[in-house]
Enzyme design. Structure first.
Site, PDB file in Angstrom:
ATOM      1  N   GLN A   1       0.834  -1.214   0.000  1.00 44.12           N
ATOM      2  CA  GLN A   1       0.000   0.000   0.000  1.00 44.12           C
ATOM      3  C   GLN A   1       0.867   1.262   0.000  1.00 44.12           C
ATOM      4  OE1 GLN A   1      -3.763   0.051   2.294  1.00 44.12           O
ATOM      5  NE2 GLN A   1      -2.561  -1.123   3.770  1.00 44.12           N
TER       6      GLN A   1
ATOM      7  N   ASP B   1      14.902  -9.965  -1.829  1.00 47.39           N
ATOM      8  CA  ASP B   1      14.327 -10.512  -0.591  1.00 47.39           C
ATOM      9  C   ASP B   1      15.138  -9.944   0.571  1.00 47.39           C
ATOM     10  OD1 ASP B   1      13.530 -11.932   1.608  1.00 47.39           O
ATOM     11  OD2 ASP B   1      13.664 -13.902   0.646  1.00 47.39           O
TER      12      ASP B   1
ATOM     13  N   THR C   1       4.674   1.148  13.643  1.00 44.57           N
ATOM     14  CA  THR C   1       3.235   1.033  13.881  1.00 44.57           C
ATOM     15  C   THR C   1       2.790   1.494  15.269  1.00 44.57           C
ATOM     16  OG1 THR C   1       1.466  -0.617  14.084  1.00 44.57           O
ATOM     17  CG2 THR C   1       3.664  -1.386  14.539  1.00 44.57           C
TER      18      THR C   1
ATOM     19  N   TYR D   1       2.896  -9.295  15.973  1.00 44.76           N
ATOM     20  CA  TYR D   1       3.215  -8.248  14.985  1.00 44.76           C
ATOM     21  C   TYR D   1       3.809  -7.027  15.692  1.00 44.76           C
ATOM     22  CZ  TYR D   1       2.197  -4.297  11.856  1.00 44.76           C
ATOM     23  OH  TYR D   1       2.280  -3.148  11.095  1.00 44.76           O
TER      24      TYR D   1
END
Ligand SMILES: NC(=O)c1ccc[n+]([C@@H]2O[C@H](COP(=O)([O-])OP(=O)(O)OC[C@H]3O[C@@H](n4cnc5c(N)ncnc54)[C@H](OP(=O)(O)O)[C@@H]3O)[C@@H](O)[C@H]2O)c1
Length: 288
Positions: free
Chosen positions: A11, A37, A102, A126
């Site tokens: 996103q 990667d 986050t 997470y």
């Protein structure tokens, strides 16, 4: 200036592509897992050193919050080990790293918007790995900038806005939790803020919070999505979190204080509903 944007299919990565190719065309290389990667330390080192990047914007992450509770090893490899690989490679050539983190580093027990200096206490796998990524980056590349964001959506990929638009068309009733509060954030606004940091003539390392302005519950957010999306035949009912069990716990209160990023880099934090309208208009136009 030579920039690497990782996670370019996500996103935020797609919005970074849009703004960088408009404002600074040709200065950036965009990679996702197929090209590079990030969990492969040698590959990252070779690629970063070989390209002599001046800046790395890490938009890559393991973002499946519920799946992470089971998929611990992969989540940790992407959110921690990959960040270490980026930090080590960047340090070798003096490239500056801008990493994205986050609101889930907090436990959500606060009663006022979280400051960057507030105590972290992640309550999910997470959130734990994202916090470990932050501390590893600060230790290995202290010159880095970390931007924590929350409740991210965009016209791309899977996200809450697209899910609620789809379910609103499919169902006549939806139950959505109304006791988790946060700031819905349009990835294009976050990309604009990151662009502004990249081109500002000052690089002030540290942690910053960026979200759109204003707050909402997931229930409020859903009502706004349906109103702006023109969905009329679906009744949205508020429910408590306990009636919508998920594998990962989520913070009840996720609001971030954005004063520091605004004061340091003069970025804007548009009102969340105005930005939601822009995103939904893009989605509507893409249907036509
Ligand atoms: N989404 C939210 O609500 C939210 C909220 C707060 C903070 N954030 C943070 O904001 C940032 C951007 O999130 P987003 O929503 O744009 O994420 P996203 O859409 O999930 O994109 C992440 C991208 O990283 C790629 N990736 C995964 N593993 C990789 C690897 N080993 N090497 C290279 N690329 C890899 C993913 O590829 P695959 O799809 O193939 O795995 C995906 O294209 C992340 O740091 C996230 O933690 C997100």
């Amino acid at each position: 200036m030579k920039i690497l944007v990782t996670g370019c299919n996500g996103q935020l990565g797609k919005e970074m592509y849009a703004i960088l190719e408009k404002e600074l065309p040709g200065k950036t290389i965009y990679t996702d897992i197929e090209q590079l990667d990030l969990t492969d330390a040698e590959a990252v080192k070779t690629f970063v050193i070989g390209n002599e990047f001046s800046h790395i914007v890490n938009c890559a992450a393991y973002t499946a919050v519920d799946r992470a509770e089971e998929d611990k090893a992969l989540c940790s490899r992407i959110n921690v080990d990959a960040v270490c690989n980026i930090a080590n490679a960047a340090s070798a050539i003096g490239a500056k790293v801008l990493h994205v983190s986050t609101d889930y580093v907090f436990d959500g027990k606060a009663f006022r918007p979280y400051l960057e200096s507030d105590k972290v206490n992640p309550i999910s796998q997470y959130g734990t790995t994202k916090r470990q990524g932050e501390t590893a980056l600060i230790a290995l590349a202290p010159d880095s900038i970390i931007v924590r964001t929350a409740w991210l959506y965009s016209p791309y990929g899977n996200n809450f806005v697209k899910t609620m638009l789809r379910l609103g068309k499919e169902r006549d009733e939806l139950k959505v939790v109304d006791d988790q509060i946060g700031s819905p954030t349009y990835a294009a606004d976050l990309a604009s803020a990151i662009y502004k940091i990249l081109v500002s003539h000052q690089w002030v390392p540290g942690i910053y919070h960026f979200t759109n302005s204003g707050v909402a519950s997931w229930y409020d957010f859903t009502n706004a999505i349906h109103r702006l999306g023109g969905i009329k035949g679906c009744t949205v009912r508020p429910i408590p979190t306990e009636d919508y069990p998920t594998a990962a716990a989520r913070p009840f209160y996720s609001v971030l204080n954005t004063s520091k990023i605004k004061a340091t880099f003069n970025v804007e934090t548009p009102y969340w509903m105005d930005s939601l309208e822009k995103c939904i208009n893009i989605l509507k136009n893409s249907e036509n």
